[in-house]
Design a protein around this motif. Sequence first.
Motif, PDB file in Angstrom:
ATOM      1  N   LEU B  51      37.146  49.071  46.100  1.00 32.30           N
ATOM      2  CA  LEU B  51      38.150  48.193  45.512  1.00 32.30           C
ATOM      3  C   LEU B  51      39.515  48.456  46.123  1.00 32.30           C
ATOM      4  O   LEU B  51      40.269  47.527  46.419  1.00 32.30           O
ATOM      5  CB  LEU B  51      38.186  48.389  43.988  1.00 32.30           C
ATOM      6  N   ARG B  52      39.821  49.737  46.345  1.00 31.95           N
ATOM      7  CA  ARG B  52      41.102  50.057  46.985  1.00 31.95           C
ATOM      8  C   ARG B  52      41.199  49.381  48.341  1.00 31.95           C
ATOM      9  O   ARG B  52      42.209  48.761  48.668  1.00 31.95           O
ATOM     10  CB  ARG B  52      41.240  51.571  47.163  1.00 31.95           C
ATOM     11  N   LYS B  53      40.118  49.488  49.115  1.00 31.53           N
ATOM     12  CA  LYS B  53      40.144  48.880  50.442  1.00 31.53           C
ATOM     13  C   LYS B  53      40.281  47.367  50.365  1.00 31.53           C
ATOM     14  O   LYS B  53      41.039  46.754  51.118  1.00 31.53           O
ATOM     15  CB  LYS B  53      38.882  49.249  51.224  1.00 31.53           C
ATOM     16  N   LEU B  54      39.587  46.754  49.432  1.00 30.43           N
ATOM     17  CA  LEU B  54      39.663  45.300  49.296  1.00 30.43           C
ATOM     18  C   LEU B  54      41.059  44.849  48.914  1.00 30.43           C
ATOM     19  O   LEU B  54      41.507  43.782  49.334  1.00 30.43           O
ATOM     20  CB  LEU B  54      38.629  44.818  48.269  1.00 30.43           C
ATOM     21  N   VAL B  55      41.740  45.666  48.128  1.00 25.90           N
ATOM     22  CA  VAL B  55      43.127  45.348  47.798  1.00 25.90           C
ATOM     23  C   VAL B  55      43.992  45.488  49.055  1.00 25.90           C
ATOM     24  O   VAL B  55      44.777  44.598  49.386  1.00 25.90           O
ATOM     25  CB  VAL B  55      43.655  46.271  46.676  1.00 25.90           C
ATOM     26  N   GLU B  56      43.790  46.594  49.774  1.00 25.25           N
ATOM     27  CA  GLU B  56      44.536  46.843  51.021  1.00 25.25           C
ATOM     28  C   GLU B  56      44.434  45.688  52.007  1.00 25.25           C
ATOM     29  O   GLU B  56      45.420  45.272  52.595  1.00 25.25           O
ATOM     30  CB  GLU B  56      43.948  48.062  51.725  1.00 25.25           C
ATOM     31  N   VAL B  57      43.207  45.210  52.211  1.00 26.89           N
ATOM     32  CA  VAL B  57      43.034  44.172  53.230  1.00 26.89           C
ATOM     33  C   VAL B  57      43.328  42.784  52.674  1.00 26.89           C
ATOM     34  O   VAL B  57      43.232  41.799  53.388  1.00 26.89           O
ATOM     35  CB  VAL B  57      41.602  44.196  53.822  1.00 26.89           C
ATOM     36  N   GLY B  58      43.662  42.715  51.386  1.00 24.15           N
ATOM     37  CA  GLY B  58      44.148  41.452  50.869  1.00 24.15           C
ATOM     38  C   GLY B  58      43.088  40.507  50.332  1.00 24.15           C
ATOM     39  O   GLY B  58      43.324  39.315  50.193  1.00 24.15           O
ATOM     40  N   LEU B  59      41.909  41.021  50.003  1.00 22.68           N
ATOM     41  CA  LEU B  59      40.902  40.148  49.393  1.00 22.68           C
ATOM     42  C   LEU B  59      41.002  40.174  47.869  1.00 22.68           C
ATOM     43  O   LEU B  59      40.611  39.216  47.206  1.00 22.68           O
ATOM     44  CB  LEU B  59      39.488  40.571  49.802  1.00 22.68           C
ATOM     45  N   LEU B  60      41.522  41.267  47.342  1.00 25.05           N
ATOM     46  CA  LEU B  60      41.702  41.366  45.896  1.00 25.05           C
ATOM     47  C   LEU B  60      43.139  41.768  45.601  1.00 25.05           C
ATOM     48  O   LEU B  60      43.852  42.285  46.466  1.00 25.05           O
ATOM     49  CB  LEU B  60      40.757  42.431  45.308  1.00 25.05           C
ATOM     50  N   GLU B  61      43.497  41.514  44.361  1.00 32.06           N
ATOM     51  CA  GLU B  61      44.816  41.912  43.882  1.00 32.06           C
ATOM     52  C   GLU B  61      44.574  42.723  42.613  1.00 32.06           C
ATOM     53  O   GLU B  61      43.743  42.344  41.783  1.00 32.06           O
ATOM     54  CB  GLU B  61      45.589  40.635  43.556  1.00 32.06           C
ATOM     55  N   ARG B  62      45.291  43.836  42.495  1.00 30.75           N
ATOM     56  CA  ARG B  62      45.115  44.687  41.319  1.00 30.75           C
ATOM     57  C   ARG B  62      46.264  44.402  40.371  1.00 30.75           C
ATOM     58  O   ARG B  62      47.421  44.658  40.687  1.00 30.75           O
ATOM     59  CB  ARG B  62      45.142  46.147  41.760  1.00 30.75           C
ATOM     60  N   ARG B  63      45.913  43.855  39.230  1.00 29.55           N
ATOM     61  CA  ARG B  63      46.939  43.459  38.268  1.00 29.55           C
ATOM     62  C   ARG B  63      46.875  44.316  37.022  1.00 29.55           C
ATOM     63  O   ARG B  63      45.808  44.475  36.430  1.00 29.55           O
ATOM     64  CB  ARG B  63      46.709  42.011  37.813  1.00 29.55           C
ATOM     65  N   GLN B  64      48.027  44.782  36.610  1.00 24.09           N
ATOM     66  CA  GLN B  64      48.087  45.524  35.359  1.00 24.09           C
ATOM     67  C   GLN B  64      48.154  44.500  34.236  1.00 24.09           C
ATOM     68  O   GLN B  64      49.059  43.669  34.205  1.00 24.09           O
ATOM     69  CB  GLN B  64      49.333  46.419  35.361  1.00 24.09           C
ATOM     70  N   TYR B  65      47.211  44.560  33.313  1.00 19.55           N
ATOM     71  CA  TYR B  65      47.200  43.538  32.258  1.00 19.55           C
ATOM     72  C   TYR B  65      47.623  44.155  30.940  1.00 19.55           C
ATOM     73  O   TYR B  65      47.639  43.491  29.914  1.00 19.55           O
ATOM     74  CB  TYR B  65      45.823  42.887  32.131  1.00 19.55           C
ATOM     75  N   GLU B  66      47.923  45.453  30.948  1.00 25.35           N
ATOM     76  CA  GLU B  66      48.344  46.116  29.721  1.00 25.35           C
ATOM     77  C   GLU B  66      49.155  47.318  30.119  1.00 25.35           C
ATOM     78  O   GLU B  66      48.791  48.042  31.049  1.00 25.35           O
ATOM     79  CB  GLU B  66      47.097  46.565  28.944  1.00 25.35           C
TER      80      GLU B  66
END
Lengths: 145, 145
Positions: B51-66
């Motif tokens: 997941l970290r890598k996917l965020v790095e390469v821009g396929l996912l975004e990690r959003r704080q929802y709380e």
Amino acid sequence: MARECSIANALEVIGERWTLLALREVLLGNRRFDQIVQQTGASRDILATRLRKLVEVGLLERRQYEMHPPRYEYHPTEVGQSLHTVLLTLMAWGNDHVTAGPPPTVWEHSCGHELRPQVVCAHCRQEVELGDSRAVRLGGRPVER
Amino acid sequence: MARECSIANALEVIGERWTLLALREVLLGNRRFDQIVQQTGASRDILATRLRKLVEVGLLERRQYEMHPPRYEYHPTEVGQSLHTVLLTLMAWGNDHVTAGPPPTVWEHSCGHELRPQVVCAHCRQEVELGDSRAVRLGGRPVER
DNA sequence: CGCGCAGGTTGGAAAACCAGACCCACAAGG
DNA sequence: CCTTGTGGGTCTGGTTTTCCAACCTGCGCG
């Protein structure tokens, strides 16, 4: 535990490292061990293992093309050939979102034009996008809404 | 050494084990770490790495929802959403050639019919098969014939 | 206070991967 | 006859990934 899913099942067969690249070479017409080693960049033992498995599961056929000394070629079976669409789709995605610069590989379709692969709904023939698709059954069970 | 190729490039990004399954879950709407762990069957540390890598390469975004306590969700970016076609194509291939029995996952298209994904030539809109395609450029060089 | 939950991190064992050396059968050249 | 080359691998030893289970952290809840 995990979701029952044809993506996971497919990856059991073709998801290991180098497997898809080996298949790419065979579908391009490079059928010999040393060629595949060269063009993929995989190490020889890994490639031997992958090719054996691909033969086992029926995506490739190992044909002896010379008796003395014994020499072999790998040919795609019909099922192996059907992976062409998967490879093309992946290539198109790579072209659009990973590879910098122009596409390294270009295909031509029998219609005479450059082949740009597109994924469409078989029924309405519109291009598929995530927003237009909805899972109605997951892991064998209806999706409640 | 190895052939320059968008398939290889794509696999650098999404070719590792569990990556595609993690993306499948996110695209299905399962956005939380524990859900993804459960549904994919991957171990937690591997999944965290992916997941970290996917965020790095821009396929996912990690959003704080709380905020209190801090909780996060993974959302697909536009590029991440564009992988939908790759996953669908792979799923279709798995349905046809790997999974025994009926497809575990069924999608519906916005046209109202069951979505059976098909790969077509963007120009003539005919279904693509290996025999109708010819590489005219490979690794950036014209194919001599 | 003690429990539970989301979202991870850590440590050690097992499996996968890698480069390069080696092997075998035969052919061709000297 | 002896050497060299080629195709199609296997073997070896060491590095890197992956796996599993346990642990940690911050906070809300009863």
